[in-house]
Design a protein around this motif. Structure first.
Motif, PDB file in Angstrom:
ATOM      1  N   GLU A   1       0.887  -1.162   0.000  1.00 48.91           N
ATOM      2  CA  GLU A   1       0.000   0.000   0.000  1.00 48.91           C
ATOM      3  C   GLU A   1       0.925   1.212   0.000  1.00 48.91           C
ATOM      4  O   GLU A   1       1.560   1.525   1.007  1.00 48.91           O
ATOM      5  CB  GLU A   1      -0.905  -0.016   1.237  1.00 48.91           C
TER       6      GLU A   1
ATOM      7  N   SER B   1       0.513   4.539   2.780  1.00 51.40           N
ATOM      8  CA  SER B   1       0.946   4.342   4.169  1.00 51.40           C
ATOM      9  C   SER B   1       2.318   3.693   4.266  1.00 51.40           C
ATOM     10  O   SER B   1       3.027   3.872   5.262  1.00 51.40           O
ATOM     11  CB  SER B   1      -0.077   3.493   4.922  1.00 51.40           C
TER      12      SER B   1
ATOM     13  N   GLU C   1      -5.601   5.721  -0.310  1.00 53.36           N
ATOM     14  CA  GLU C   1      -4.981   4.392  -0.345  1.00 53.36           C
ATOM     15  C   GLU C   1      -4.704   4.015  -1.793  1.00 53.36           C
ATOM     16  O   GLU C   1      -5.518   4.271  -2.681  1.00 53.36           O
ATOM     17  CB  GLU C   1      -5.910   3.362   0.300  1.00 53.36           C
TER      18      GLU C   1
ATOM     19  N   ARG D   1      -3.002   0.558  -3.504  1.00 49.92           N
ATOM     20  CA  ARG D   1      -2.294  -0.727  -3.439  1.00 49.92           C
ATOM     21  C   ARG D   1      -1.664  -1.051  -4.795  1.00 49.92           C
ATOM     22  O   ARG D   1      -2.292  -0.902  -5.843  1.00 49.92           O
ATOM     23  CB  ARG D   1      -3.267  -1.840  -3.031  1.00 49.92           C
TER      24      ARG D   1
END
Length: 440
Positions: A165, A168, A431, A433
């Motif tokens: 991810e 973060s 976010e 990914r």
């Protein structure tokens, strides 16, 4: 045949533009992902238009934004959050303190302290002369090996997993670690540092301020100022090689910064030193995922990365705009502005003004005036940390492309449906990914 006045036509056009902009200022997810078509219509039809939702004039044309930014005497920076949030914060804080007065206890800058982003001349110029020394290109150059080291450590943590991810796991901790180290913050305090940053920025460009958000804001402010109040006192007694010591020891005309000014600056460095660069890195990765040929080209020739980063800044500015307040009756773009009225300089709109940038919606690292975008502001309030942000953005992409032979959206990720933070001022992916293949 009914007579239609020009006033009726003007009002109808204004209504249409304002209604469309309502999706941006109403924080509708699709508009937050891509607000630029809404700004384009405003720029074409009403480049300076009053928007009741934010109680101010929206300025969307490059030349008009530059006009305002170059005149800090006519256009004050004292209300950087805009009138709606300023009023909501005051009302929310006062209501909460009435019930929980203990939340107001603790060290913090006095209410009248104006620092950098919300300071006007001559105070702003004096402060800038002091802090500019901390972010000169030579000083940033000294930080580059450490920036690169942190980037490699972060990639080490996920490269073998095959998926990460990226917000973060990479975009957040890279600039956060660097600014924390510049401020002398211990590694154990990094989670607390991030929480303070989130609370201090969570209401920017978002008018849905809850009681719990107000409480979190007050608690984080109190913790932040107590923590750094102690650090400032320590540096006065025993200076170190860090930014706090630089601020404590700095003088202009034998006048040092006050403790209130130092604390105010440190809170701004916390936010500007990590939140904005996080958003830049995430946006850069998103564009590389959308344009794999460009990623392959930059992997082969990393010398093109700095220009690519400039285009990411122009197309997806982490700070979409900032407020100003007219100090006297004036006009912008031929539109009369009264003293006391507020303006939102929408940098994100000016950066896509075809009068200034040809093919403004395209990534073109070879375009003329590559660094003339507005993403770091303009004029006296040009971002003091721009050199650091550029270095971090460049190194973040260099290391990713060096370490990863392939970078693609993880399974189930739709790049056209990414969720963005609920703010019309701060433009950041929540976010992202990615699937990764190690190089070599």
């Amino acid at each position: 045949m009914a007579h239609v006045s020009m006033g009726d036509v003007t009002n109808a056009v204004n209504r249409g533009v304002v209604e469309e902009l309502g999706s941006v200022f109403g924080l509708e997810p699709e508009a937050l992902r891509c607000p630029y078509p809404h700004f384009e219509r405003a720029r074409a039809e009403r480049p300076v238009v009053f928007v009741p939702d934010i109680e101010c004039w929206l300025v969307t044309r490059y030349a008009d934004i530059v006009q305002v930014a170059r005149d800090p005497h006519t256009f004050s920076s004292l209300v950087p959050t805009g009138p709606v949030l300023a009023r909501q914060q005051l009302e929310g804080v006062m209501a909460l303190l009435t019930d929980e007065p203990e939340l107001g206890a603790g060290a913090r800058p006095s209410a009248g302290t104006r620092v950098l982003i919300n300071a006007n001349p001559p105070e702003h110029g004096r402060q800038r002369r002091l802090v500019n020394r901390a972010f000169t290109p030579p000083k940033v150059k000294v930080l580059e090996p450490r920036i690169r080291e942190v980037a490699h450590e972060l990639v080490d943590a996920f490269v073998a997993e095959g998926e990460a991810e990226i917000v973060s796991g990479y975009a957040v901790p890279l600039p956060l670690t660097i600014i924390a180290e510049c401020l002398g913050v211990a590694d154990d305090d990094l989670p607390k540092f991030k929480r303070w940053s989130d609370d201090l920025t969570g209401l920017i460009g978002n008018h849905s301020m809850s009681r719990e958000q107000t409480r979190s804001l007050l608690l984080s402010q109190r913790e932040f100022f107590l923590y750094f109040g102690e650090r400032v006192a320590e540096r006065r007694a025993e200076p170190r090689q860090d930014l706090i010591s630089d601020l404590v020891e700095a003088e202009i005309d034998e006048v040092p910064l006050t403790d209130d000014e130092i604390l105010g600056m440190l809170s701004q460095f916390l936010v500007a030193g990590n939140e904005t660069t996080t958003k830049l890195i995430a946006s850069a990765v998103r564009i590389l995922l959308e344009q794999p040929d460009r990623a392959a080209s930059l992997r082969q020739d990393p010398s093109g990365i700095p220009a690519f980063v400039e285009e990411v800044l122009r197309l997806e500015p982490p700070v979409q705009g900032l407020y100003r307040t007219a100090t006297t009756d004036t006009e912008v773009g031929g539109v009369p502005i009264k003293a006391g009225e507020h303006l939102l300089l929408m940098y994100a709109a000016g950066n896509r003004d075809a009068e200034r940038f040809a093919a403004p919606d395209c990534v073109d690292p070879d375009r003329p005036g590559l660094m003339s975008h507005l993403s770091f502001g303009h004029g006296e309030h040009f971002c003091v940390g721009s050199a650091l942000a550029r270095a971090e953005g460049r190194i973040a992409i260099e290391v990713l492309l060096e370490r990863l032979a392939d970078l693609r959206p993880a399974g189930g990720v739709d790049l056209a449906r990414l969720e963005y933070e609920p703010s019309y001022v701060l433009h950041g992916i929540k976010e992202l990914r990615v699937a990764v293949t190690p190089a070599g």
